[in-house]
Design a protein around this motif. Structure first.
Motif, PDB file in Angstrom:
ATOM      1  N   THR A   1       0.914  -1.153  -0.035  1.00  0.00           N
ATOM      2  CA  THR A   1      -0.046  -0.131   0.170  1.00  0.00           C
ATOM      3  C   THR A   1       0.920   1.304   0.065  1.00  0.00           C
ATOM      4  O   THR A   1       1.902   1.271   0.787  1.00  0.00           O
ATOM      5  CB  THR A   1      -0.808  -0.036   1.063  1.00  0.00           C
ATOM      6  N   LEU A   2       0.627   2.003  -0.983  1.00  0.00           N
ATOM      7  CA  LEU A   2       1.313   3.317  -0.915  1.00  0.00           C
ATOM      8  C   LEU A   2       0.494   4.537  -0.065  1.00  0.00           C
ATOM      9  O   LEU A   2      -0.986   4.316  -0.304  1.00  0.00           O
ATOM     10  CB  LEU A   2       1.512   3.927  -2.504  1.00  0.00           C
ATOM     11  N   ARG A   3       1.221   5.513   0.347  1.00  0.00           N
ATOM     12  CA  ARG A   3       0.520   6.598   0.973  1.00  0.00           C
ATOM     13  C   ARG A   3       0.600   7.816   0.170  1.00  0.00           C
ATOM     14  O   ARG A   3       1.045   8.936   0.605  1.00  0.00           O
ATOM     15  CB  ARG A   3       1.033   6.935   2.496  1.00  0.00           C
ATOM     16  N   LEU A   4       0.464   7.445  -1.325  1.00  0.00           N
ATOM     17  CA  LEU A   4       0.609   8.608  -2.252  1.00  0.00           C
ATOM     18  C   LEU A   4      -0.596   8.444  -3.078  1.00  0.00           C
ATOM     19  O   LEU A   4      -1.254   7.380  -3.002  1.00  0.00           O
ATOM     20  CB  LEU A   4       1.986   8.370  -3.186  1.00  0.00           C
ATOM     21  N   ARG A   5      -1.006   9.474  -3.812  1.00  0.00           N
ATOM     22  CA  ARG A   5      -1.764   9.619  -4.732  1.00  0.00           C
ATOM     23  C   ARG A   5      -1.229   9.074  -6.065  1.00  0.00           C
ATOM     24  O   ARG A   5      -0.207   9.039  -6.024  1.00  0.00           O
ATOM     25  CB  ARG A   5      -2.674  10.832  -5.020  1.00  0.00           C
ATOM     26  N   LEU A   6      -2.158   8.438  -7.044  1.00  0.00           N
ATOM     27  CA  LEU A   6      -1.505   7.816  -8.186  1.00  0.00           C
ATOM     28  C   LEU A   6      -0.625   8.692  -8.927  1.00  0.00           C
ATOM     29  O   LEU A   6       0.500   8.566  -9.326  1.00  0.00           O
ATOM     30  CB  LEU A   6      -2.677   7.417  -9.104  1.00  0.00           C
ATOM     31  N   TYR A   7      -1.057  10.210  -9.063  1.00  0.00           N
ATOM     32  CA  TYR A   7      -0.592  11.410  -9.553  1.00  0.00           C
ATOM     33  C   TYR A   7       1.044  11.483  -9.111  1.00  0.00           C
ATOM     34  O   TYR A   7       1.973  12.010  -9.507  1.00  0.00           O
ATOM     35  CB  TYR A   7      -1.364  12.308  -9.992  1.00  0.00           C
ATOM     36  N   GLU A   8       1.023  11.448  -7.693  1.00  0.00           N
ATOM     37  CA  GLU A   8       2.017  11.704  -6.949  1.00  0.00           C
ATOM     38  C   GLU A   8       3.313  10.490  -7.290  1.00  0.00           C
ATOM     39  O   GLU A   8       4.380  10.920  -7.540  1.00  0.00           O
ATOM     40  CB  GLU A   8       1.968  11.645  -5.479  1.00  0.00           C
ATOM     41  N   ALA A   9       2.704   9.508  -7.295  1.00  0.00           N
ATOM     42  CA  ALA A   9       3.717   8.268  -7.567  1.00  0.00           C
ATOM     43  C   ALA A   9       4.247   8.257  -9.223  1.00  0.00           C
ATOM     44  O   ALA A   9       5.268   8.092  -9.331  1.00  0.00           O
ATOM     45  CB  ALA A   9       3.089   7.127  -7.337  1.00  0.00           C
ATOM     46  N   GLU A  10       3.387   8.857  -9.950  1.00  0.00           N
ATOM     47  CA  GLU A  10       3.752   9.076 -11.361  1.00  0.00           C
ATOM     48  C   GLU A  10       4.756  10.043 -11.532  1.00  0.00           C
ATOM     49  O   GLU A  10       5.626   9.840 -12.255  1.00  0.00           O
ATOM     50  CB  GLU A  10       2.547   9.370 -12.305  1.00  0.00           C
ATOM     51  N   ALA A  11       4.722  11.182 -10.846  1.00  0.00           N
ATOM     52  CA  ALA A  11       5.813  12.028 -11.013  1.00  0.00           C
ATOM     53  C   ALA A  11       7.115  11.906 -10.299  1.00  0.00           C
ATOM     54  O   ALA A  11       8.018  12.532 -10.821  1.00  0.00           O
ATOM     55  CB  ALA A  11       5.175  13.388 -10.022  1.00  0.00           C
TER      56      ALA A  11
END
Length: 146
Positions: free
Chosen positions: A78-88
């Motif tokens: 589980t990531l504590r990021l939004r998808l766009y934050e991980a993408e960046a």
């Protein structure tokens, strides 16, 4: 590799310039390292266990049931990021968005099936089968040179 450092107070952020006769693996590795040197790591959670996830081990990152998950060969985190934050945080040449809720690592793709009308079926290295949404088909084809 020859390295040269010039101190110039007019630069507020470091800038790297690579002069080379050919684009070798050594140059590619240097570019990849320098491009992501200031990117924060991606932290994955499995219950009480926390791991720093290297981009090379990621297969896909996707949203499901209100959570963002990262699939690796070792399991899902589980990531504590939004998808766009991980993408960046990831290299746009290696990670591509295939839908509003999913990113895939292009080096972890086993095959693309273009036989379906309007979409693309993707088989990943862990056996997962996923689909490129119609909205992202043209972007993916352009990135892959199809």
């Amino acid at each position: 590799m020859q390295v040269e450092v010039n101190i110039d107070e007019t630069y507020t952020r470091p800038k790297a310039v690579i002069l080379t006769a050919a684009l070798t693996d050594e140059v590619r590795q240097a570019v990849e390292f320098l491009s992501h040197a200031d990117a924060p790591p991606i932290t994955g959670y499995q219950g009480e266990i926390v791991r720093l996830l290297a981009p090379a081990e990621l297969i896909r990152i996707y949203a499901s049931a209100g959570k963002v998950l990262a699939a690796t060969e070792r399991g899902e985190y589980t990531l504590r990021l939004r998808l766009y934050e991980a993408e960046a945080r990831l290299d746009p040449h290696l990670f591509v968005r295939i839908s509003n809720s999913e990113l895939i690592h292009l080096k972890k793709v086993q095959s693309f099936d273009l036989g379906l009308t309007g979409t693309i079926r993707v088989k990943l290295s862990d056996g997962t089968v996923t689909y490129v949404s119609r909205r992202y088909v043209s972007k993916l084809k352009k990135q892959l040179g199809l």
